[in-house]
Design an enzyme around this catalytic site. Structure first.
Site, PDB file in Angstrom:
ATOM      1  CD  GLN B 251      70.354  25.277  11.477  1.00 22.17           C
ATOM      2  OE1 GLN B 251      69.141  25.329  11.659  1.00 22.17           O
ATOM      3  NE2 GLN B 251      71.044  24.170  11.690  1.00 22.17           N
ATOM      4  CG  HIS B 254      66.525  23.234   8.447  1.00 20.13           C
ATOM      5  ND1 HIS B 254      65.915  22.044   8.697  1.00 20.13           N
ATOM      6  CD2 HIS B 254      67.426  23.395   9.442  1.00 20.13           C
ATOM      7  CE1 HIS B 254      66.428  21.492   9.793  1.00 20.13           C
ATOM      8  NE2 HIS B 254      67.358  22.292  10.260  1.00 20.13           N
ATOM      9  CD  GLU B 319      65.583  28.128  15.249  1.00 21.34           C
ATOM     10  OE1 GLU B 319      65.967  28.417  14.093  1.00 21.34           O
ATOM     11  OE2 GLU B 319      64.868  27.135  15.504  1.00 21.34           O
ATOM     12  CG  HIS B 320      69.931  27.460  16.036  1.00 20.53           C
ATOM     13  ND1 HIS B 320      69.135  27.317  14.921  1.00 20.53           N
ATOM     14  CD2 HIS B 320      69.542  26.500  16.908  1.00 20.53           C
ATOM     15  CE1 HIS B 320      68.306  26.296  15.100  1.00 20.53           C
ATOM     16  NE2 HIS B 320      68.523  25.781  16.300  1.00 20.53           N
ATOM     17  CG  ASP B 353      69.637  21.032  14.899  1.00 21.14           C
ATOM     18  OD1 ASP B 353      69.057  21.888  15.575  1.00 21.14           O
ATOM     19  OD2 ASP B 353      70.165  21.263  13.793  1.00 21.14           O
ATOM     20  CG  HIS B 412      35.050  42.471  44.438  1.00 16.53           C
ATOM     21  ND1 HIS B 412      34.058  42.532  43.504  1.00 16.53           N
ATOM     22  CD2 HIS B 412      36.073  41.781  43.862  1.00 16.53           C
ATOM     23  CE1 HIS B 412      34.461  41.905  42.404  1.00 16.53           C
ATOM     24  NE2 HIS B 412      35.677  41.440  42.596  1.00 16.53           N
TER      25      HIS B 412
END
Lengths: 426, 426
Positions: B251, B254, B319-320, B353, B412
């Site tokens: 990761q 990235h 996230e992961h 992924d 109404h």
């Protein structure tokens, strides 16, 4: 009301209030201040704008009990029954995760978990909105959210409206704060000494509240920024003009930017509804608002056929759609874009605003093309789960490594390849 | 990597790139221009920024066929198998509406309909991202979206990467445009002569793409604005340091803002992973990026107990998350906040992924507290349905009218009361 022959797609998109630069600046200052000074900032701004800074931000239990005691018992029963109906409908929306078995004991899963904490903003002002309390709190409760907070500006008497406290009491919500405006949104997003932060903020508000919600979006989740109400009625000659007119006006009375549209296959109905709208308008308490709405955004379209009318409805993607025709259910099944559909003569739209059980927080301004009304899923999140056995890994690792290298991500490939090979203990 | 004793909640929130005023100004100009001048504006900006303005914005069928022909057959098979896995998982997410019967034939319902049209932005640049095509298109297809559009900037040769065209071909997507940047987002939102507008835009992109998505949000739906990737690994002494290090780096490679965190109950593992990260970093092609990420946001925490470690993970909401411990499945069940969970040694994160079938578009920057990965529900909307019979209406109209009057909405109340009474035909 204007009457036009329908000959093309129609739109009810309106340019919504975006707020001006000065308002945005104010909101940003408020948020900064609340983050820096907590409760003190909240009291400062409450005093400044609401004319009242309560000693205790949180509503005391005795205030709730008092409100319940002095509340009309019949209305209490009505609210209770509405709540029961809303629970019943939203319970149907509950969902569970799943587990998808692969080979060799491997599996993929989806787990559903509720949000930890959510905050509901209830607007103040002249009227009380207990229905907002029901519609926002119940889906969160059904989702399993443990902490639900309500915040609303106190009146000049330092109190929240009885109806709001009673609605909260019926639902068992006890964490209620007398805080309004952008300072309330900032407190919910970032927390103060008294108010712990939440994960999601829902509920309508004025332009400062809307701007503040946009500003804190990302830090927390927010619901949609709701636009003015809309009603579209699709009716044929079987409908009664006075009823159609009353339903159109029920939404027009909300807001001068509200939008009320009739699409009909009957010339006679078109004329009769236009007359009825005039007659009924003149007797409506909120006539001034409703008249402006009808003048600006009210429209009657006469369609050649039900098919043409349906196409026009789908191009509108209205918040509320009433279908009052022969075979209304069948006709309704041709509708692909609408926030809520009310079928037949007896399903007048306010039925859904207050009581039937469906949610009244619905997508406006054509966003029903891609958005939904508030629902239980708005208060849960999904976590995906991957379990690969050694064998599944072994079979697939080379493929995964190739795909990673195709995207130039060598580290990804090496991670997958790092397992087991050299250590040989398995 | 820094090693710290875990003694409190931890956070991996980073200040994300918001873009500056000048970039925002540029994006607004581009959107204005595309709305005013359509294809001509797209070609102008493509020439200006991508150095290439294709004669035909749309990719020709023969270009797709050519890409497929020249593509490595093994990789084609890998992509096909990944697609099959992703279809299989997302098919489990499909849902249907419901109908809840009330008394006397009345009912409440929820109808599920797909969006009409969605657009996927695939970033250009040096690498090709066929996995983005699979992960964004498949949930939309499973939801039933009929029109799916891909747009991506062409390279200097006027072509899109073969891998992207092949992935699209495998999924049967043929409406592909060679348009990138803010002009692509504007075209998808407002349409041009060549590109019809869509209802939702998904997919990652550079800061101009992200700003443009924010600008058109409301006009169309957008997916989340994704932040840099994150991995959190929860491991005990049963884990292998080299494998943990490899997964952390997968990761970190990235983005320099990516975040890789290990939380472990083992001092020995902590030390060994720190060593392994150094060793592996020195051999990684994307070493420069990964090293910055590890220096800035990489961290190893040593926890007293699995319970403490779990609490820290939930405060991170990563996230992961990989869980590589004894009884990993049991431990994973204590996690309430994570985008995706990978259980056990063989479920290395890149498995998800590319290949396993779960989605790789996941909530970052602690938003897993309230957000979910991309899923089929992102491409459907719910319409609520109310059908009240005459009898149900009769029983409930007085209650509904009272609730409307409680909120000061006389129109109404009158709408609900307008039915039947005086006309007496039923």
């Amino acid at each position: 009301m204007k009457i036009t022959i329908l000959d093309n797609d129609i739109s009810l998109k309106r340019q919504l209030e975006q707020g001006n630069e000065q308002q945005l600046q104010t909101v940003r200052e408020v948020i900064q201040d609340v983050r820096a000074k907590g409760d003190a900032a909240i009291k400062y701004y409450s005093e400044k704008w609401d004319g009242f800074a309560p000693e205790n931000l949180r509503v005391a239990e005795c205030e709730i009990i008092e409100a319940v005691k002095s509340f009309d018992p019949q209305l209490y029963g009505d609210l209770q029954e509405a709540a029961d109906n809303i629970y019943r409908y939203h319970n149907e929306q509950k969902r569970t995760g799943f587990q998808l078995p692969l080979e060799d004991g491997s599996y993929l899963g989806q787990r559903i978990t509720p949000l930890d904490a959510v905050g509901l903003y209830v607007p103040g002002g002249s009227a009380a909105y207990p229905s907002s309390v029901l519609m926002n709190v119940i889906p969160a409760q059904v989702a399993g959210v443990k902490r639900i907070v309500i915040t609303s500006p106190a009146g000049n008497d330092g109190k929240l409206p009885d109806a709001v406290l009673v609605a909260a009491h019926i639902l068992g919500v006890t964490e209620i704060y007398k805080v309004g405006g952008a300072q309330a949104i900032a407190a919910l997003a970032y927390g103060t000494e008294t108010i712990a932060p939440v994960d999601k903020i829902t509920g309508p508000g004025n332009i400062f509240v809307a701007l503040a919600k946009r500003e804190v979006f990302g830090e927390v989740a927010i619901d949609m920024i709701a636009g003015p109400s809309e009603i579209c009625i699709l009716a044929d000659e079987s409908a009664y003009a006075d009823e159609i007119a009353a339903d159109l006006l029920s939404q027009a009375e909300h807001d001068t930017l509200a939008c009320a549209v009739l699409i009909t296959t009957s010339d006679d109905l078109a004329d009769a509804v236009a007359d009825q709208v005039e007659i009924q308008l003149s007797k409506l308490p909120r006539q001034a608002i409703a008249r402006k709405s009808i003048e600006n955004f009210g429209h009657i379209y006469v369609a050649e056929s039900i098919k043409d009318a349906v196409r026009a409805v789908n191009s509108l993607a209205p918040e509320h759609l009433e279908v009052i025709t022969e075979n209304a259910e069948k006709v309704s099944e041709m509708i692909t874009h609408a926030g809520a559909i009310f079928i037949g003569r007896y399903s007048s739209e306010p039925v859904g605003d207050y009581f039937a059980g469906t949610n009244h927080v619905l997508p406006t301004n054509s966003t029903a093309r891609f958005a939904s009304g508030l629902n239980v899923d708005d208060f849960i999140k999904r976590t995906s789960v991957v379990y690969y056995s050694e064998k599944t890994w072994q079979q697939n690792a080379p493929k995964i490594a190739r795909l990673a290298r195709l995207e130039g991500l060598e580290g990804h490939a090496r991670a997958v390849e790092s397992r087991g090979w050299d250590k040989g203990e398995e």
